[in-house]
Design an enzyme around this catalytic site. Structure first.
Site, PDB file in Angstrom:
ATOM      1  N   ASP A  83       0.843  -1.195   0.000  1.00 45.45           N
ATOM      2  CA  ASP A  83       0.000   0.000   0.000  1.00 45.45           C
ATOM      3  C   ASP A  83       0.879   1.246   0.000  1.00 45.45           C
ATOM      4  O   ASP A  83       2.038   1.215   0.412  1.00 45.45           O
ATOM      5  CB  ASP A  83      -0.947   0.011   1.202  1.00 45.45           C
ATOM      6  CG  ASP A  83      -0.219  -0.033   2.540  1.00 45.45           C
ATOM      7  OD1 ASP A  83       0.729  -0.828   2.678  1.00 45.45           O
ATOM      8  OD2 ASP A  83      -0.596   0.728   3.457  1.00 45.45           O
ATOM      9  N   GLU A 148       0.000  -0.901   5.929  1.00 46.47           N
ATOM     10  CA  GLU A 148       1.091  -0.293   6.691  1.00 46.47           C
ATOM     11  C   GLU A 148       0.904   1.208   6.860  1.00 46.47           C
ATOM     12  O   GLU A 148       1.261   1.773   7.892  1.00 46.47           O
ATOM     13  CB  GLU A 148       2.431  -0.582   6.002  1.00 46.47           C
ATOM     14  CG  GLU A 148       3.649  -0.229   6.833  1.00 46.47           C
ATOM     15  CD  GLU A 148       4.133   1.205   6.669  1.00 46.47           C
ATOM     16  OE1 GLU A 148       4.996   1.639   7.458  1.00 46.47           O
ATOM     17  OE2 GLU A 148       3.654   1.897   5.739  1.00 46.47           O
TER      18      GLU A 148
END
Length: 426
Positions: A83, A148
Site C-alpha cells: 500500500d 502499513e
C-alpha cells in the site's frame, strides 16, 4: 563477474517489475474489502511477480496479506508492504505518479522508495543470489502487508493465523539499520479549556492554533515574541510543523498560545497542563543509555481536549509514562488513543552483526553505528526484526512527498547489500 555488474546487467528486468507495481494506485479505499480494490490488485501483482521469480506464494483468503517463500528450515522474514499514501496535489508532480519515470539517475513514482521499490530490491537480491548457485539453509518468507500506511491490521491478521519468523528485517527505512525505536504513545488530554482549535495531526508539531481574541492576549504574545495574525475576531498563533519524533525541529503553536493565555491571566486547566508539559520537566527523567531521552509534542486541540504524542525510552513501560503524564495536572483526564511498543535488538545480536557486515562490505562504512530513532517502522510488528535500508544516510527522503524517487546508484548498492545479507544469514 562482480555482484554489482551482475545487478546492473539485470536492472532492466527489475525496472519492468517496478513499472508494473508503480502502475497500480494502491491507496486505501472502501470500494472493496479489506482495504480497497487498488491494494487488492497490488497484492495480486506482487504475488504474480514473486511466482515468476520462482517463489512459492500464498494469499490470505480475506486479502489481508500474502507471502512468497523459498527454502526449508527455520523461518527468516522480510517484512514489506504494497500500500502507498495518496499522491496529494497532482500539480506538484512533474510526471504521472503512477507511471514509472526515469531521469537524472532516479526512478520516480509513488512507491518507488516506500515500499514497492525496496520490496522488489530484496526479492530481486535473493533471486540473483540463488542464480549464483547459493543454497538456502533457512526458509525465507517475504510477507506482504496491505495496511502499513494506516493501522497495520494486515499484520494483526497475519500474526493471528501464520508462523512467526525467528528473525528478519523490513526494507523500509535507513541504512546501516535501525535497531532501537522508542515506545510510542498518543494521548487525549480532556479538561476545561479556552476552546483553542489547532494542529495538523496527532503525530506532528502543531503549526497553528486559533482562539477568539481576548483582553491582553495580543500584548502577551508581543511580549513573548511569538508569531500571530488577526483573523476577524480571532487570533491565530503561528508555529512550525515537524514530525512528532523530532519535535525540536518545530515550533509548537498550541504551546505558544497556551503560554500567552497564562501570561495574560486567562489560562484554564488545559492550557495550564500544556505549559506544564513544556516547562516543568515532569517527564524529563525518562531517559536511558539504550535509546536516550523522552520526547513529547502537543499535536492537536479542539474544545475540551488536546492531544499529546510521546516517544519514550525502551526500558520504560507505557503505564509508567501515562501515570507521569496524569501527574502533571490533577484536573485533567488522560486517555490513550493508540500506542506501539518499543523495538530494541542489541548490537551484539546475530541479526544486527550480520546485517552490519553486509552493509559494510558494500559501502566500506565502518564509522556509522546502528540507528536509534523516535519514529516507527514496520519492523516493530515482530520480535527480533530491524529496519534495514534502502535509504543511505546522505540521501534525500522523499517518501509521502510529490516526485517520490529512488536513486539508481543507491538501488544497485542496496540490492548488493541485501544479497550479502541473505548470504550471511540464510
Amino acid at each position: 563477474m562482480t555482484r554489482k555488474s551482475e545487478i546492473t546487467d539485470n536492472l532492466d528486468i527489475y525496472k519492468g517489475y517496478l513499472k508494473r507495481m508503480i502502475g497500480i494506485r494502491s491507496v486505501i479505499s472502501e470500494d472493496a474489502l479489506p482495504f480497497g480494490s487498488g491494494i487488492n490488485e497490488a497484492l495480486d501483482e506482487i504475488l504474480s511477480i514473486s511466482k515468476e521469480l520462482g517463489f512459492e506464494v500464498y494469499k490470505d483468503p480475506e486479502g489481508y496479506y500474502g507471502y512468497a517463500q523459498m527454502g526449508s528450515g527455520e523461518l527468516f522474514g522480510v517484512l514489506c508492504h504494497v500500500d502507498v499514501v495518496d499522491e496529494g496535489y497532482l500539480n506538484d508532480w512533474n510526471h504521472d505518479p503512477y507511471t514509472l519515470h526515469e531521469s537524472d539517475g532516479k526512478l520516480f513514482g509513488r512507491g518507488t522508495i516506500d515500499d514497492k521499490g525496496p520490496t522488489l530490491a530484496a526479492l530481486f537480491a535473493l533471486r540473483l543470489l540463488l542464480d549464483e548457485g547459493f543454497k538456502l539453509n533457512k526458509r525465507v518468507r517475504f510477507i506482504f502487508g496491505t495496511d502499513e500506511e494506516s493501522l497495520w491490521r494486515c499484520l494483526d491478521a497475519y500474526k493471528a493465523k501464520e508462523e512467526i519468523p525467528v528473525m528478519g528485517f523490513a526494507p523500509d527505512a535507513d541504512f546501516p539499520l535501525v535497531h532501537v525505536e522508542k515506545g510510542l504513545l498518543q494521548l487525549l488530554i480532556k479538561g476545561e479549556g479556552n476552546a483553542i482549535v489547532g494542529g495538523d495531526s496527532y503525530n506532528a508539531v502543531a503549526s497553528h492554533a486559533t482562539i477568539q481574541d481576548t483582553k491582553g492576549l495580543k500584548e502577551a504574545l508581543d511580549e513573548l515574541g511569538y508569531r500571530y495574525d488577526k483573523q476577524d475576531s480571532n487570533i491565530r498563533v503561528l508555529g512550525k510543523s515537524a514530525h512528532a519524533s523530532t519535535p525540536e525541529k518545530g515550533v509548537n503553536a498550541i504551546y505558544h498560545l497556551s503560554k500567552a493565555l497564562k501570561e495574560s491571566g486567562h489560562a484554564k486547566d488545559l492550557e495550564a497542563f500544556v505549559v506544564s508539559v513544556y516547562e516543568d520537566g515532569k517527564l524529563d527523567h525518562f531517559e536511558d543509555s539504550v535509546s536516550g531521552k523522552i520526547s513529547y509534542s502537543v499535536g492537536k486541540a479542539d474544545e475540551g481536549w488536546v492531544s499529546l504524542d510521546v516517544r519514550y525510552p525502551v526500558t520504560y513501560s507505557e503505564d509508567e509514562v501515562i501515570k507521569a503524564v496524569q501527574s502533571i495536572h490533577d484536573k485533567v483526564v488522560v486517555e490513550k488513543i493508540t500506542g506501539l511498543d518499543s523495538l530494541y535488538v542489541p548490537i551484539e545480536s546475530e541479526l544486527v552483526q550480520a546485517l552490519m557486515k553486509s552493509y559494510q562490505s558494500v559501502t566500506g562504512d565502518h564509522e556509522n553505528e546502528p540507528l536509534k530513532i523516535g519514529g516507527a517502522t514496520y519492523a516493530r510488528a515482530m520480535d527480533n526484526f530491524v529496519a534495514f535500508g534502502p535509504l543511505f544516510l546522505n540521501q534525500e527522503m522523499t517518501a509521502h512527498q510529490a516526485n517520490e524517487y529512488i536513486e539508481i546508484k543507491g538501488l544497485i548498492d542496496a540490492i548488493e547489500i541485501y544479497m550479502n545479507a541473505f548470504e550471511n544469514l540464510c
